[in-house]
Design an enzyme around this catalytic site. Structure first.
Site, PDB file in Angstrom:
ATOM      1  N   SER A   1     -16.372  27.385   6.019  1.00 52.04           N
ATOM      2  CA  SER A   1     -16.399  28.671   6.778  1.00 52.04           C
ATOM      3  C   SER A   1     -17.040  29.024   5.339  1.00 52.04           C
ATOM      4  CB  SER A   1     -14.457  29.573   6.623  1.00 52.04           C
ATOM      5  OG  SER A   1     -13.763  29.812   5.295  1.00 52.04           O
ATOM      6  N   GLY A   2     -16.770  29.099   4.193  1.00 55.17           N
ATOM      7  CA  GLY A   2     -17.251  29.258   3.049  1.00 55.17           C
ATOM      8  C   GLY A   2     -16.213  30.037   2.518  1.00 55.17           C
ATOM      9  N   GLY A   3     -14.764  29.707   2.646  1.00 53.14           N
ATOM     10  CA  GLY A   3     -13.872  30.162   1.776  1.00 53.14           C
ATOM     11  C   GLY A   3     -13.071  28.859   0.909  1.00 53.14           C
ATOM     12  N   VAL A   4     -12.756  29.078  -0.179  1.00 48.18           N
ATOM     13  CA  VAL A   4     -12.368  27.949  -0.961  1.00 48.18           C
ATOM     14  C   VAL A   4     -11.418  26.697  -0.170  1.00 48.18           C
ATOM     15  CG1 VAL A   4     -10.320  27.465  -2.588  1.00 48.18           C
ATOM     16  CG2 VAL A   4     -11.616  30.114  -2.601  1.00 48.18           C
ATOM     17  N   ASP A   5     -10.883  27.056   1.081  1.00 43.89           N
ATOM     18  CA  ASP A   5      -9.983  25.397   1.116  1.00 43.89           C
ATOM     19  C   ASP A   5     -10.576  24.653   2.076  1.00 43.89           C
ATOM     20  OD1 ASP A   5      -7.936  27.258   0.740  1.00 43.89           O
ATOM     21  OD2 ASP A   5      -7.354  27.670   2.381  1.00 43.89           O
ATOM     22  N   SER A   6     -11.833  25.262   2.831  1.00 44.60           N
ATOM     23  CA  SER A   6     -13.036  24.244   3.316  1.00 44.60           C
ATOM     24  C   SER A   6     -14.030  23.661   2.479  1.00 44.60           C
ATOM     25  CB  SER A   6     -13.800  24.667   4.525  1.00 44.60           C
ATOM     26  OG  SER A   6     -14.247  25.797   4.319  1.00 44.60           O
TER      27      SER A   6
ATOM     28  N   HIS B   1      19.591  31.572  -4.301  1.00 41.17           N
ATOM     29  CA  HIS B   1      17.982  30.831  -4.384  1.00 41.17           C
ATOM     30  C   HIS B   1      18.284  30.277  -5.618  1.00 41.17           C
ATOM     31  CE1 HIS B   1      17.619  31.501   0.233  1.00 41.17           C
ATOM     32  NE2 HIS B   1      19.135  32.366   0.360  1.00 41.17           N
TER      33      HIS B   1
ATOM     34  N   LYS C   1      -2.225  26.470  -1.698  1.00 40.06           N
ATOM     35  CA  LYS C   1      -3.226  27.350  -1.775  1.00 40.06           C
ATOM     36  C   LYS C   1      -3.722  27.475  -3.565  1.00 40.06           C
ATOM     37  CE  LYS C   1      -6.531  30.155  -0.501  1.00 40.06           C
ATOM     38  NZ  LYS C   1      -7.702  30.347   0.172  1.00 40.06           N
TER      39      LYS C   1
ATOM     40  N   GLU D   1      14.963  29.108  -5.506  1.00 39.66           N
ATOM     41  CA  GLU D   1      13.326  28.803  -5.917  1.00 39.66           C
ATOM     42  C   GLU D   1      12.527  30.249  -5.439  1.00 39.66           C
ATOM     43  OE1 GLU D   1      14.719  28.940  -0.950  1.00 39.66           O
ATOM     44  OE2 GLU D   1      15.929  28.397  -2.820  1.00 39.66           O
TER      45      GLU D   1
ATOM     46  N   GLY E   1      18.338  29.740   6.002  1.00 33.74           N
ATOM     47  CA  GLY E   1      18.304  29.588   7.005  1.00 33.74           C
ATOM     48  C   GLY E   1      19.164  31.411   7.458  1.00 33.74           C
TER      49      GLY E   1
ATOM     50  N   CYS F   1      22.491  28.016   0.109  1.00 32.98           N
ATOM     51  CA  CYS F   1      22.420  29.129   1.139  1.00 32.98           C
ATOM     52  C   CYS F   1      23.307  28.875   2.253  1.00 32.98           C
ATOM     53  CB  CYS F   1      21.650  30.312   0.825  1.00 32.98           C
ATOM     54  SG  CYS F   1      21.641  31.745   1.260  1.00 32.98           S
ATOM     55  N   TYR F   2      21.779  28.754   3.108  1.00 36.20           N
ATOM     56  CA  TYR F   2      22.690  28.069   4.370  1.00 36.20           C
ATOM     57  C   TYR F   2      22.663  26.865   4.316  1.00 36.20           C
ATOM     58  CZ  TYR F   2      22.886  26.963   9.531  1.00 36.20           C
ATOM     59  OH  TYR F   2      23.194  26.740  10.820  1.00 36.20           O
TER      60      TYR F   2
END
Length: 515
Positions: A225-230, A171, A371, A173, A54, A81-82
């Site tokens: 929406s035409g995207g991958v997610d929806s 870090h 994603k 990650e 953080g 870290c923090y």
């Protein structure tokens, strides 16, 4: 789905990467902001806890702290870290600001044995890690001992093996700590003894059952929406409840060439999902007429989308639930660790809530996924590989890739240029190496000479970036031959463009979407 690993977020811009790395190891993990951690711990006690980094300083009053319950549950805790610093401060140690900062690559030396390092680093070993701190631990709490040191941090890694409490100043990650993923895996699987049994197949089965229980016999409408997610959300929900689902595709006229037709064909033809195709291209153009400010354009597109969707939903009638392709980064953004709902929620996701007039309950089956996990679920569901692997495309579409006023002529010019650019990328076999690539029609015209004619046309900018996580990115190093070939095609084949430039800007950390 109860998370066996809980990440408590103190506002680091790379907190999401912690959850990603844990999930990549086959263990389900969730993030909660520090000010909501107490509630989360009571609701569903985890089997392991990770405290994120953080921007604050433990040495200052009023800065974030972990709930005391974190250290009283008896489960393993890893502070990063923090997170390490607040653990030390809360358990009786000392953190100071000495001006001995470490930012960027650093070397650590392993000075103690620990299951955290098993198979990663041996006693006396050295390795590169990524540091980002101004404060440092100077006195350890009782029961702790150092297991790694660096030039700027005498306690680069610490452990209390009896209580299974660990802290690292670096870090693990980020990709700049090469063995960081293995360290996180050790913490989760060796220290906490959590099996790596989370997969997309298991998630699919769990979500289908969850959707059926939530929806029952009710009807659901889904905004495509035409995207991958929806699209992935819609296919998953259809698998769960069949024709109780109706999809509404609002055609804004702001998509890439052929994408609207592909969506209609895929859902009506391949999946036979009930679909309403709302052709609102003229309405969007009319409302965007004369508008140049990018934020005003976003708001107009968002509000128009809702107006059209709402009108079509009313025609369908009888739906009690609204399905959305909300992802985990959207959820995290909307309730940030720095307090309260975010003011920058993506315009194509109602993460913060629905308009009051819609009075429907939400179905958001992807809200626990990142994603890349959505892409994996799409493959699990059998969506076409080229569709699932498409580069990210923002909700406002081509409107934000045309700085200045939007017109039908500019949209057509940009679509043609963008199509050629992506064609050349695919022809060169580079599409999957690139995180995102697109053309931009700049609000600038230049004088040029083509043959014996003088021209006065637009400048087209090309952008392509590489990324391992979507959090940071670098421009893709195209060869001169590729850029020359692509620029020649665009200038020759797209009337309205007489110059092409390549943007080599890199993407700073902390932003989710490159636009």
């Amino acid at each position: 789905m109860a998370a066996p690993v809980l990440v408590i977020d103190f506002g680091s811009q790379v907190t999401q990467l912690i959850a990603r790395r844990v999930r990549e190891g086959g263990v389900y993990c969730e993030i909660v902001p520090f000010h909501k951690a107490d509630e989360a711990l009571k609701e569903s006690p985890p089997r392991a806890i990770i405290l994120s980094g953080g921007p604050a300083s433990v040495t200052e009053s009023g800065t974030p702290r972990a709930p005391q319950a974190v250290f009283e549950l008896g489960v393993p805790v890893l502070g990063i870290c923090y997170g390490q610093q607040t653990m030390v401060a809360q358990l009786g140690g000392k953190v100071e600001s000495h001006g001995s900062r470490e930012f960027g690559r650093a070397d650590i030396e392993i000075v103690g044995q620990s299951p955290l390092f098993e198979g990663v680093w041996g006693l006396g070993g050295n390795d590169h890690v990524w540091m980002s701190h101004g404060d440092k631990v100077t006195v350890l709490p009782e029961g702790f001992h150092p297991i790694a040191v660096s030039h700027g941090a005498p306690f680069a890694a610490i452990a209390n093996e009896q209580r299974r409490l660990y802290g690292v100043q670096f870090h693990p990650e980020v990709v700049h700590t090469p063995r960081g993923t293995a360290l996180l895996s050790n913490f989760v699987q060796r220290v906490a003894n959590i099996p790596a049994d989370w997969s997309m197949k298991a998630f699919r089965a769990h979500e289908i059952e969850k959707i059926r229980n939530q929806v029952g016999k009710s009807r659901v409408i889904c905004g495509l929406s035409g995207g991958v997610d929806s699209s992935v959300a819609a296919v998953l929900i259809h698998e769960a409840i069949g024709d109780q689902l109706t999809c509404i595709f609002v055609d804004t006229g702001l998509m890439r060439a052929g994408e609207a037709e592909e969506v209609v064909s895929l859902f009506r033809g391949h999946y036979n999902i009930p679909l309403v195709h709302a052709d609102a291209r003229e309405l969007f153009l009319k409302r965007l007429e004369g508008v140049s400010d990018p934020e005003k354009k976003r708001k107009i597109i968002g509000s128009t989308f809702i107006d059209v969707f709402d009108a079509e939903a009313e025609k369908v009638g009888g739906a009690e639930f609204l399905a959305q392709g909300t992802l985990y980064p959207d959820v995290i953004e909307s309730v940030s660790a720095t307090g309260g709902p975010s003011v920058t929620i993506k315009s194509h996701h109602n993460v913060g809530g629905l308009p009051e007039r819609m009075k429907m309950k939400l179905v958001e089956p992807l809200r626990e996924l990142f994603k890349d996990e959505v892409r994996a679920l799409g493959r699990e569901l059998g969506l076409p590989a080229h569709f699932v692997g498409r580069h990210p495309f923002p909700g406002p579409g081509l409107a934000i890739r045309i700085p200045g006023e939007i017109t039908a002529e500019k949209l057509e010019i940009l679509r043609r240029a963008d199509t050629i650019y992506l064609e050349e990328i695919r022809n060169a076999g580079l599409y999957d190496e690139i995180w995102q690539a697109f053309a931009v029609l700049l609000p600038v015209k230049t004088v040029g000479v083509m043959g014996d004619d003088r021209t006065y046309d637009y400048v087209c900018a090309l952008r392509a970036v590489t990324s391992t996580d979507g959090m940071t990115a670098d421009s893709y190093p195209f060869s001169h031959a590729f850029l020359s070939r692509t620029a020649t095609r665009i200038v020759n084949e797209v009337r309205g463009i007489n110059r092409v430039v390549y943007d080599v800007t890199s993407k700073p950390p902390g932003t989710i979407e490159w636009e």
